[in-house]
Motif scaffolding. Structure first.
Motif, PDB file in Angstrom:
ATOM      1  N   ASP A   1     -57.489  25.516 -83.991  1.00 57.42           N
ATOM      2  CA  ASP A   1     -58.868  25.805 -84.365  1.00 57.42           C
ATOM      3  C   ASP A   1     -59.070  25.285 -85.776  1.00 57.42           C
ATOM      4  O   ASP A   1     -58.173  24.644 -86.355  1.00 57.42           O
ATOM      5  CB  ASP A   1     -59.180  27.302 -84.266  1.00 57.42           C
ATOM      6  CG  ASP A   1     -58.217  28.182 -85.078  1.00 57.42           C
ATOM      7  OD1 ASP A   1     -57.511  27.639 -85.972  1.00 57.42           O
ATOM      8  OD2 ASP A   1     -58.169  29.399 -84.832  1.00 57.42           O
ATOM      9  N   ALA A   2     -60.255  25.507 -86.340  1.00 59.21           N
ATOM     10  CA  ALA A   2     -60.547  24.960 -87.664  1.00 59.21           C
ATOM     11  C   ALA A   2     -59.566  25.479 -88.713  1.00 59.21           C
ATOM     12  O   ALA A   2     -59.101  24.729 -89.580  1.00 59.21           O
ATOM     13  CB  ALA A   2     -61.985  25.300 -88.060  1.00 59.21           C
ATOM     14  N   ALA A   3     -59.234  26.767 -88.646  1.00 55.52           N
ATOM     15  CA  ALA A   3     -58.303  27.343 -89.627  1.00 55.52           C
ATOM     16  C   ALA A   3     -56.928  26.704 -89.528  1.00 55.52           C
ATOM     17  O   ALA A   3     -56.295  26.400 -90.552  1.00 55.52           O
ATOM     18  CB  ALA A   3     -58.208  28.852 -89.419  1.00 55.52           C
ATOM     19  N   ALA A   4     -56.460  26.471 -88.298  1.00 54.74           N
ATOM     20  CA  ALA A   4     -55.154  25.840 -88.119  1.00 54.74           C
ATOM     21  C   ALA A   4     -55.159  24.409 -88.633  1.00 54.74           C
ATOM     22  O   ALA A   4     -54.189  23.954 -89.258  1.00 54.74           O
ATOM     23  CB  ALA A   4     -54.756  25.873 -86.641  1.00 54.74           C
ATOM     24  N   ALA A   5     -56.234  23.682 -88.366  1.00 55.53           N
ATOM     25  CA  ALA A   5     -56.329  22.303 -88.853  1.00 55.53           C
ATOM     26  C   ALA A   5     -56.295  22.266 -90.373  1.00 55.53           C
ATOM     27  O   ALA A   5     -55.595  21.433 -90.972  1.00 55.53           O
ATOM     28  CB  ALA A   5     -57.602  21.651 -88.329  1.00 55.53           C
ATOM     29  N   LEU A   6     -57.048  23.142 -91.007  1.00 56.64           N
ATOM     30  CA  LEU A   6     -57.094  23.171 -92.476  1.00 56.64           C
ATOM     31  C   LEU A   6     -55.742  23.560 -93.068  1.00 56.64           C
ATOM     32  O   LEU A   6     -55.363  23.096 -94.146  1.00 56.64           O
ATOM     33  CB  LEU A   6     -58.167  24.153 -92.948  1.00 56.64           C
ATOM     34  CG  LEU A   6     -59.617  23.713 -92.699  1.00 56.64           C
ATOM     35  CD1 LEU A   6     -60.576  24.867 -92.962  1.00 56.64           C
ATOM     36  CD2 LEU A   6     -59.977  22.524 -93.594  1.00 56.64           C
ATOM     37  N   GLU A   7     -55.002  24.388 -92.366  1.00 51.70           N
ATOM     38  CA  GLU A   7     -53.691  24.817 -92.851  1.00 51.70           C
ATOM     39  C   GLU A   7     -52.613  23.775 -92.620  1.00 51.70           C
ATOM     40  O   GLU A   7     -51.789  23.500 -93.516  1.00 51.70           O
ATOM     41  CB  GLU A   7     -53.291  26.117 -92.161  1.00 51.70           C
ATOM     42  CG  GLU A   7     -51.902  26.599 -92.542  1.00 51.70           C
ATOM     43  CD  GLU A   7     -51.442  27.782 -91.704  1.00 51.70           C
ATOM     44  OE1 GLU A   7     -50.214  28.048 -91.689  1.00 51.70           O
ATOM     45  OE2 GLU A   7     -52.290  28.436 -91.059  1.00 51.70           O
TER      46      GLU A   7
ATOM     47  N   LEU B   1     -65.638  21.901 -91.455  1.00 50.52           N
ATOM     48  CA  LEU B   1     -65.272  22.197 -90.069  1.00 50.52           C
ATOM     49  C   LEU B   1     -65.939  23.462 -89.549  1.00 50.52           C
ATOM     50  O   LEU B   1     -65.517  24.018 -88.538  1.00 50.52           O
ATOM     51  CB  LEU B   1     -63.756  22.330 -89.946  1.00 50.52           C
ATOM     52  CG  LEU B   1     -62.957  21.063 -90.269  1.00 50.52           C
ATOM     53  CD1 LEU B   1     -61.463  21.334 -90.119  1.00 50.52           C
ATOM     54  CD2 LEU B   1     -63.381  19.899 -89.392  1.00 50.52           C
ATOM     55  N   SER B   2     -67.013  23.888 -90.208  1.00 46.07           N
ATOM     56  CA  SER B   2     -67.656  25.143 -89.816  1.00 46.07           C
ATOM     57  C   SER B   2     -68.197  25.108 -88.402  1.00 46.07           C
ATOM     58  O   SER B   2     -68.238  26.140 -87.714  1.00 46.07           O
ATOM     59  CB  SER B   2     -68.782  25.494 -90.788  1.00 46.07           C
ATOM     60  OG  SER B   2     -69.741  24.452 -90.850  1.00 46.07           O
ATOM     61  N   ALA B   3     -68.599  23.925 -87.923  1.00 53.02           N
ATOM     62  CA  ALA B   3     -69.150  23.815 -86.570  1.00 53.02           C
ATOM     63  C   ALA B   3     -68.094  24.109 -85.509  1.00 53.02           C
ATOM     64  O   ALA B   3     -68.439  24.394 -84.359  1.00 53.02           O
ATOM     65  CB  ALA B   3     -69.728  22.415 -86.351  1.00 53.02           C
ATOM     66  N   HIS B   4     -66.814  24.046 -85.887  1.00 52.57           N
ATOM     67  CA  HIS B   4     -65.746  24.246 -84.917  1.00 52.57           C
ATOM     68  C   HIS B   4     -65.196  25.670 -84.937  1.00 52.57           C
ATOM     69  O   HIS B   4     -64.245  25.956 -84.225  1.00 52.57           O
ATOM     70  CB  HIS B   4     -64.603  23.265 -85.193  1.00 52.57           C
ATOM     71  CG  HIS B   4     -65.007  21.837 -85.007  1.00 52.57           C
ATOM     72  ND1 HIS B   4     -65.067  21.234 -83.777  1.00 52.57           N
ATOM     73  CD2 HIS B   4     -65.366  20.884 -85.912  1.00 52.57           C
ATOM     74  CE1 HIS B   4     -65.436  19.975 -83.931  1.00 52.57           C
ATOM     75  NE2 HIS B   4     -65.620  19.733 -85.201  1.00 52.57           N
ATOM     76  N   ARG B   5     -65.780  26.534 -85.759  1.00 55.41           N
ATOM     77  CA  ARG B   5     -65.256  27.896 -85.833  1.00 55.41           C
ATOM     78  C   ARG B   5     -65.818  28.747 -84.718  1.00 55.41           C
ATOM     79  O   ARG B   5     -66.928  28.527 -84.275  1.00 55.41           O
ATOM     80  CB  ARG B   5     -65.582  28.527 -87.197  1.00 55.41           C
ATOM     81  CG  ARG B   5     -64.865  27.790 -88.352  1.00 55.41           C
ATOM     82  CD  ARG B   5     -64.864  28.620 -89.610  1.00 55.41           C
ATOM     83  NE  ARG B   5     -64.112  27.930 -90.649  1.00 55.41           N
ATOM     84  CZ  ARG B   5     -64.667  27.362 -91.725  1.00 55.41           C
ATOM     85  NH1 ARG B   5     -65.973  27.397 -91.905  1.00 55.41           N
ATOM     86  NH2 ARG B   5     -63.910  26.768 -92.635  1.00 55.41           N
TER      87      ARG B   5
END
Length: 272
Positions: free
Chosen positions: A119-125, A268-272
């Motif tokens: 998800d967006a959080a995993a991608a950012l991490e 990436l807010s649209a993917h949350r």
């Protein structure tokens, strides 16, 4: 497993010299290129039909750190194409099964497992930890998340897809600026749900995933080594039934919502 070493470190053990001798014989690779591979960090998203052959060839080539991201567990129906897994591992997390195979193939590489849904959080991490991202997923929402994240986080992306008897492959390096297109220059928006069937609905010839995953690995290795002409700005289409490859030119779209002049996707807010 070994710690990450610098691309400038040309000190190889006897075992490494033997293992990678056919690479080192290549003038385009040599000891310098092999050191680049050893220093590289590549993330594979999806440990299935594409991720299995992709991971095998990255590990065999000596890519120093390989990350594997997937949230699924191995099922019997996977084994028709996901050749890095085995029957006795059914029910195990795919990341652990693939990691075991890669470590057995080449103990010199480090394999990092991430058993989670992207998800967006995993991608950012996770994406910032790696030099190159390889997309081996099989659904449009995840593919768009990966494409958006790679552009916004400044990561090159090697993307492959398969369905039935066909495959496609490209490399996206839009973070480098024009003329490099991004994933949305090819597909501006995901198709409506149900319009394009999945492999579980339409089927796929297992060997097609092997070919496309191997081509994906080749493109990743070329990028790390800095050799040849990358697929940025080109899309390979393969029809296995006709035994025919086609190459289509991709242009950067000035109106693209992600990489265009007036881009509206800035996070990436649209993917949350």
């Amino acid at each position: 497993m070994t710690a990450r070493r610098s691309a400038d470190d040309l000190d190889f053990t006897e075992a490494e010299l033997s293992r990678y001798s056919r690479h080192i014989l290549l003038a385009e690779v040599g000891a310098v290129g092999q050191a680049r591979l050893r220093a590289a960090r590549v993330l594979i998203v999806g440990a299935g039909g594409l991720g299995a052959p992709l991971g095998l060839y990255l590990a065999a080539a000596g890519v120093g750190t390989i990350g594997v991201l997937d949230h699924d567990r191995l099922e019997l129906s996977n084994l028709q194409r996901q050749v890095a897994h085995s029957t006795d591992r059914i029910g195990q997390p795919k990341v652990e099964s693939l990691a075991a195979t890669l470590r057995a193939l080449n103990p010199e590489v480090t394999v990092e497992t991430h058993e989670r849904r992207l998800d967006a959080a995993a991608a950012l991490e996770l994406f910032p930890r790696y030099d190159l991202i390889c997309d081996g997923t099989d659904n449009f929402p995840t593919r768009f998340l990966i494409g958006d994240a790679c552009h916004l986080l400044g990561k090159p992306l090697v993307s492959a897809a398969v369905l039935r008897f066909e495959g496609q492959l490209s490399l996206f390096a839009s973070h480098l600026g024009p003329p490099h297109p991004c994933h949305r220059c090819l597909h501006p928006e995901p198709p409506p749900p149900g319009l394009v069937p999945s492999c579980s609905e339409a089927g796929v010839l297992g060997a097609v995933t092997g070919v496309m995953g191997t081509l994906q690995a080749t493109e990743a290795l070329k990028w790390i080594l800095g050799i040849g002409e990358s697929l940025s700005g080109r899309l390979i289409l393969w029809d296995a039934l006709d035994a025919r490859f086609r190459t289509v030119r991709l242009k950067r779209d000035p109106a693209c919502a992600l990489c265009g002049e007036g881009a509206t996707i800035r996070d990436l807010s649209a993917h949350r």
